[in-house]
Design a protein around this motif. Sequence first.
Motif, PDB file in Angstrom:
ATOM      1  N   VAL A  35       0.875  -1.170   0.000  1.00 57.38           N
ATOM      2  CA  VAL A  35       0.000   0.000   0.000  1.00 57.38           C
ATOM      3  C   VAL A  35       0.913   1.221   0.000  1.00 57.38           C
ATOM      4  CG1 VAL A  35      -1.752   1.295   1.263  1.00 57.38           C
ATOM      5  CG2 VAL A  35      -1.810  -1.201   1.272  1.00 57.38           C
ATOM      6  N   LEU A  36       0.840   2.022  -1.061  1.00 57.34           N
ATOM      7  CA  LEU A  36       1.640   3.248  -1.143  1.00 57.34           C
ATOM      8  C   LEU A  36       0.965   4.362  -0.352  1.00 57.34           C
ATOM      9  CD1 LEU A  36       2.524   3.220  -4.944  1.00 57.34           C
ATOM     10  CD2 LEU A  36       4.059   2.698  -3.046  1.00 57.34           C
ATOM     11  N   LEU A  37       1.778   5.187   0.307  1.00 53.14           N
ATOM     12  CA  LEU A  37       1.264   6.300   1.098  1.00 53.14           C
ATOM     13  C   LEU A  37       2.062   7.552   0.764  1.00 53.14           C
ATOM     14  CD1 LEU A  37      -0.388   7.449   3.550  1.00 53.14           C
ATOM     15  CD2 LEU A  37       1.558   6.779   4.961  1.00 53.14           C
ATOM     16  N   HIS A  38       1.342   8.621   0.447  1.00 51.51           N
ATOM     17  CA  HIS A  38       1.967   9.929   0.240  1.00 51.51           C
ATOM     18  C   HIS A  38       1.125  10.950   0.989  1.00 51.51           C
ATOM     19  CE1 HIS A  38       4.203  13.154  -1.582  1.00 51.51           C
ATOM     20  NE2 HIS A  38       3.072  13.713  -1.970  1.00 51.51           N
ATOM     21  N   CYS A  39       1.738  11.715   1.855  1.00 49.66           N
ATOM     22  CA  CYS A  39       1.007  12.687   2.682  1.00 49.66           C
ATOM     23  C   CYS A  39       1.393  14.110   2.300  1.00 49.66           C
ATOM     24  CB  CYS A  39       1.334  12.472   4.161  1.00 49.66           C
ATOM     25  SG  CYS A  39       0.812  10.873   4.785  1.00 49.66           S
ATOM     26  N   HIS A  40       0.511  15.021   2.622  1.00 48.82           N
ATOM     27  CA  HIS A  40       0.771  16.441   2.415  1.00 48.82           C
ATOM     28  C   HIS A  40       0.101  17.210   3.537  1.00 48.82           C
ATOM     29  CE1 HIS A  40      -3.355  16.918   0.996  1.00 48.82           C
ATOM     30  NE2 HIS A  40      -3.156  15.836   0.281  1.00 48.82           N
ATOM     31  N   LYS A  41       0.426  18.466   3.618  1.00 51.70           N
ATOM     32  CA  LYS A  41      -0.180  19.315   4.639  1.00 51.70           C
ATOM     33  C   LYS A  41      -1.663  19.512   4.340  1.00 51.70           C
ATOM     34  CE  LYS A  41       3.966  21.830   5.806  1.00 51.70           C
ATOM     35  NZ  LYS A  41       4.611  23.125   5.928  1.00 51.70           N
ATOM     36  N   VAL A  42      -2.410  19.784   5.373  1.00 52.89           N
ATOM     37  CA  VAL A  42      -3.837  20.035   5.242  1.00 52.89           C
ATOM     38  C   VAL A  42      -4.060  21.411   4.620  1.00 52.89           C
ATOM     39  CG1 VAL A  42      -5.973  20.377   6.539  1.00 52.89           C
ATOM     40  CG2 VAL A  42      -4.363  18.601   7.237  1.00 52.89           C
ATOM     41  N   VAL A  43      -5.012  21.471   3.712  1.00 56.50           N
ATOM     42  CA  VAL A  43      -5.403  22.754   3.132  1.00 56.50           C
ATOM     43  C   VAL A  43      -6.490  23.333   4.028  1.00 56.50           C
ATOM     44  CG1 VAL A  43      -6.360  23.923   1.135  1.00 56.50           C
ATOM     45  CG2 VAL A  43      -4.909  21.919   0.811  1.00 56.50           C
ATOM     46  N   PRO A  44      -6.229  24.466   4.666  1.00 52.77           N
ATOM     47  CA  PRO A  44      -7.234  25.010   5.581  1.00 52.77           C
ATOM     48  C   PRO A  44      -8.481  25.472   4.835  1.00 52.77           C
ATOM     49  CG  PRO A  44      -5.370  26.505   5.387  1.00 52.77           C
ATOM     50  CD  PRO A  44      -5.029  25.281   4.603  1.00 52.77           C
ATOM     51  N   PRO A  45      -9.647  25.046   5.315  1.00 51.81           N
ATOM     52  CA  PRO A  45     -10.881  25.460   4.651  1.00 51.81           C
ATOM     53  C   PRO A  45     -11.113  26.967   4.734  1.00 51.81           C
ATOM     54  CG  PRO A  45     -11.351  24.016   6.533  1.00 51.81           C
ATOM     55  CD  PRO A  45      -9.875  24.143   6.411  1.00 51.81           C
ATOM     56  N   SER A  46     -10.374  27.636   5.605  1.00 45.63           N
ATOM     57  CA  SER A  46     -10.538  29.085   5.748  1.00 45.63           C
ATOM     58  C   SER A  46     -10.098  29.838   4.489  1.00 45.63           C
ATOM     59  CB  SER A  46      -9.751  29.584   6.952  1.00 45.63           C
ATOM     60  OG  SER A  46      -8.375  29.310   6.790  1.00 45.63           O
ATOM     61  N   ARG A  47      -9.437  29.152   3.570  1.00 45.24           N
ATOM     62  CA  ARG A  47      -9.038  29.794   2.314  1.00 45.24           C
ATOM     63  C   ARG A  47     -10.257  30.136   1.471  1.00 45.24           C
ATOM     64  NH1 ARG A  47      -3.879  27.085  -0.391  1.00 45.24           N
ATOM     65  NH2 ARG A  47      -3.569  29.207  -1.090  1.00 45.24           N
ATOM     66  N   GLU A  53     -10.425  24.709  -3.264  1.00 40.24           N
ATOM     67  CA  GLU A  53     -10.511  23.662  -4.280  1.00 40.24           C
ATOM     68  C   GLU A  53      -9.300  23.677  -5.210  1.00 40.24           C
ATOM     69  OE1 GLU A  53     -14.258  25.016  -5.550  1.00 40.24           O
ATOM     70  OE2 GLU A  53     -15.364  23.478  -4.435  1.00 40.24           O
ATOM     71  N   VAL A  54      -8.832  24.850  -5.559  1.00 41.39           N
ATOM     72  CA  VAL A  54      -7.649  24.969  -6.420  1.00 41.39           C
ATOM     73  C   VAL A  54      -6.429  24.381  -5.713  1.00 41.39           C
ATOM     74  CG1 VAL A  54      -6.045  26.617  -7.490  1.00 41.39           C
ATOM     75  CG2 VAL A  54      -8.519  26.945  -7.714  1.00 41.39           C
ATOM     76  N   ALA A  55      -6.250  24.724  -4.437  1.00 43.96           N
ATOM     77  CA  ALA A  55      -5.120  24.195  -3.661  1.00 43.96           C
ATOM     78  C   ALA A  55      -5.226  22.683  -3.517  1.00 43.96           C
ATOM     79  CB  ALA A  55      -5.065  24.863  -2.285  1.00 43.96           C
ATOM     80  N   ARG A  56      -6.430  22.189  -3.220  1.00 42.22           N
ATOM     81  CA  ARG A  56      -6.633  20.743  -3.080  1.00 42.22           C
ATOM     82  C   ARG A  56      -6.317  20.029  -4.381  1.00 42.22           C
ATOM     83  NH1 ARG A  56     -12.468  19.279  -3.326  1.00 42.22           N
ATOM     84  NH2 ARG A  56     -11.894  19.700  -5.475  1.00 42.22           N
ATOM     85  N   ASP A  57      -6.808  20.545  -5.494  1.00 39.33           N
ATOM     86  CA  ASP A  57      -6.565  19.915  -6.791  1.00 39.33           C
ATOM     87  C   ASP A  57      -5.075  19.890  -7.130  1.00 39.33           C
ATOM     88  OD1 ASP A  57      -9.287  19.547  -6.966  1.00 39.33           O
ATOM     89  OD2 ASP A  57      -9.605  21.195  -8.394  1.00 39.33           O
ATOM     90  N   ALA A  58      -4.359  20.951  -6.774  1.00 34.49           N
ATOM     91  CA  ALA A  58      -2.914  20.999  -7.019  1.00 34.49           C
ATOM     92  C   ALA A  58      -2.191  19.937  -6.193  1.00 34.49           C
ATOM     93  CB  ALA A  58      -2.366  22.384  -6.694  1.00 34.49           C
ATOM     94  N   LEU A  59      -2.614  19.755  -4.942  1.00 30.98           N
ATOM     95  CA  LEU A  59      -1.991  18.741  -4.092  1.00 30.98           C
ATOM     96  C   LEU A  59      -2.291  17.331  -4.586  1.00 30.98           C
ATOM     97  CD1 LEU A  59      -2.581  20.297  -0.571  1.00 30.98           C
ATOM     98  CD2 LEU A  59      -0.385  19.987  -1.738  1.00 30.98           C
ATOM     99  N   VAL A  60      -3.489  17.098  -5.056  1.00 34.56           N
ATOM    100  CA  VAL A  60      -3.850  15.788  -5.607  1.00 34.56           C
ATOM    101  C   VAL A  60      -3.024  15.506  -6.853  1.00 34.56           C
ATOM    102  CG1 VAL A  60      -5.701  14.478  -6.722  1.00 34.56           C
ATOM    103  CG2 VAL A  60      -6.154  15.697  -4.600  1.00 34.56           C
ATOM    104  N   ALA A  61      -2.872  16.485  -7.724  1.00 37.54           N
ATOM    105  CA  ALA A  61      -2.065  16.310  -8.935  1.00 37.54           C
ATOM    106  C   ALA A  61      -0.609  16.023  -8.584  1.00 37.54           C
ATOM    107  CB  ALA A  61      -2.164  17.556  -9.812  1.00 37.54           C
ATOM    108  N   GLU A  62      -0.082  16.727  -7.579  1.00 37.89           N
ATOM    109  CA  GLU A  62       1.296  16.491  -7.139  1.00 37.89           C
ATOM    110  C   GLU A  62       1.444  15.078  -6.580  1.00 37.89           C
ATOM    111  OE1 GLU A  62       4.209  17.744  -3.497  1.00 37.89           O
ATOM    112  OE2 GLU A  62       2.786  19.253  -4.205  1.00 37.89           O
TER     113      GLU A  62
END
Length: 80
Positions: A35-47, A53-62
């Motif tokens: 099972v591969l695991l890749h983590c990233h920082k949380v995107v604060p919903p306060s944005r 959504e733009v930040a989340r999509d960029a992190l998913v693409a990365e």
Amino acid sequence: MDVKKLLLPVDGSEYSLKAARYGMELAKLVGASIVLLHCHKVVPPSRGRPNWEVARDALVAEAEEVLAPFEQMLEAEGIA
């Protein structure tokens, strides 16, 4: 010990590549899947939207870009 799955955290670095090679050898030896695991920082919903959504999509693409070579390695070795 009966190992069925190995958790393999990867970040795309040379160290994670070495860990992946070791993990694949271990998985083949014991007949386990990986099972591969890749983590990233949380995107604060306060944005707010659409910035969040733009930040989340960029992190998913990365993450997909980081995981792709490891997925290809596992597939080439026949490891689930």
